[in-house]
Write a protein that holds these residues in place. Structure first.
Motif, PDB file in Angstrom:
ATOM      1  N   SER A 171      -6.558  10.052   3.651  1.00 39.99           N
ATOM      2  CA  SER A 171      -6.720   9.129   4.762  1.00 39.99           C
ATOM      3  C   SER A 171      -6.738   7.688   4.272  1.00 39.99           C
ATOM      4  CB  SER A 171      -7.999   9.437   5.541  1.00 39.99           C
ATOM      5  OG  SER A 171      -9.138   9.247   4.719  1.00 39.99           O
TER       6      SER A 171
ATOM      7  N   CYS B 287      -6.405   8.431  10.800  1.00 45.68           N
ATOM      8  CA  CYS B 287      -7.139   8.267   9.542  1.00 45.68           C
ATOM      9  C   CYS B 287      -8.638   8.351   9.765  1.00 45.68           C
ATOM     10  CB  CYS B 287      -6.804   6.914   8.912  1.00 45.68           C
ATOM     11  SG  CYS B 287      -5.124   6.800   8.330  1.00 45.68           S
TER      12      CYS B 287
ATOM     13  N   ARG C  68      -9.652  11.878  10.325  1.00 48.17           N
ATOM     14  CA  ARG C  68      -9.642  12.673   9.094  1.00 48.17           C
ATOM     15  C   ARG C  68     -10.854  12.388   8.212  1.00 48.17           C
ATOM     16  NH1 ARG C  68      -4.334  13.298   5.611  1.00 48.17           N
ATOM     17  NH2 ARG C  68      -3.601  11.321   6.442  1.00 48.17           N
TER      18      ARG C  68
END
Length: 225
Positions: A97, A166, A169
């Motif tokens: 990420s 991101c 994650r």
């Protein structure tokens, strides 16, 4: 349209690196951890090797290393080092990420700076291998504020979507079981790419394509005898 142009072939070429960078690590992890019983942390570390090797191979083959490829390579190496230092497989899961978030931020900044990075990836889909369409696209880029705005919007959509992915994650890496995040992180990435493609196409790429069609319309209209 050029004789050798193939939308299907172009699509496969565009998605081939993505398939390799997702499929190889995921397959390596399950093969090592589930089939051979390798330790979780070591399996995660070793599954990061194929993308790194692919990047190095491309560098040696082409004698060039673009910024994104270099960033991915560094993040893989740093992630492996941090994982072994901390002993935490969650850091290994979260490291990807980091690469995506930097890329997402760069996309957003490039859009606001007037040089959207996704323009290069969008161009082949708009041009379709046709020289007249390429000329029309360049002309619209130089003269149409609306066309440039659509171009920036396409990059912004991609950047914002990847940034949200991101964050999701990172949250998942430190709250969900590691085994779950190994496959879920890839699902989130694929979902983000599909979402950005669909929304970006509807909001920006399709209107840009229609503007190119309209720009070419006068040259395609039969002239009176």
């Amino acid at each position: 349209m050029t004789e050798n142009y193939s939308p299907r072939k172009e699509m496969l070429n565009n998605f081939k690196p993505l398939v390799l960078d997702i499929g190889l690590p995921l397959g390596s992890y399950y093969l090592l951890h589930d089939a051979f019983g390798v330790d979780l942390l070591l399996s995660l570390a070793l599954s990061s090797v194929p993308p790194a090797v692919r990047t190095l191979y491309g560098w040696l083959r082409d004698r060039s290393l673009n910024g994104l490829a270099a960033l991915m390579l560094v993040m893989n190496i740093v992630g492996i080092a941090l994982s072994f230092t901390s002993g935490s497989p969650r850091i290994m899961v979260a490291k990807d990420s980091g690469t995506s978030s930097v890329f997402a931020i760069v996309l957003i900044v490039s859009a606001f700076s007037g040089k959207p990075l996704m323009s290069a990836g969008l161009r082949p889909w708009l041009v379709k291998g046709n020289a007249d369409r390429a000329t029309a696209l360049d002309r619209l880029t130089a003269t149409s504020a609306r066309f440039r705005r659509m171009d920036r919007k396409f990059t912004l959509i991609w950047g914002a979507t990847l940034l949200v992915e991101c964050v999701a994650r990172v949250i998942g890496a430190f709250t969900l079981p590691v085994a779950t995040m190994v496959w879920l992180s890839n699902v989130l990435l694929i979902a983000a790419i599909v979402l950005a493609s669909v929304v970006g196409g509807a909001v920006a790429a399709d209107p840009m394509e229609k503007m190119i069609d309209a720009e070419l319309a006068p040259t395609l209209t039969p002239q009176p005898a």
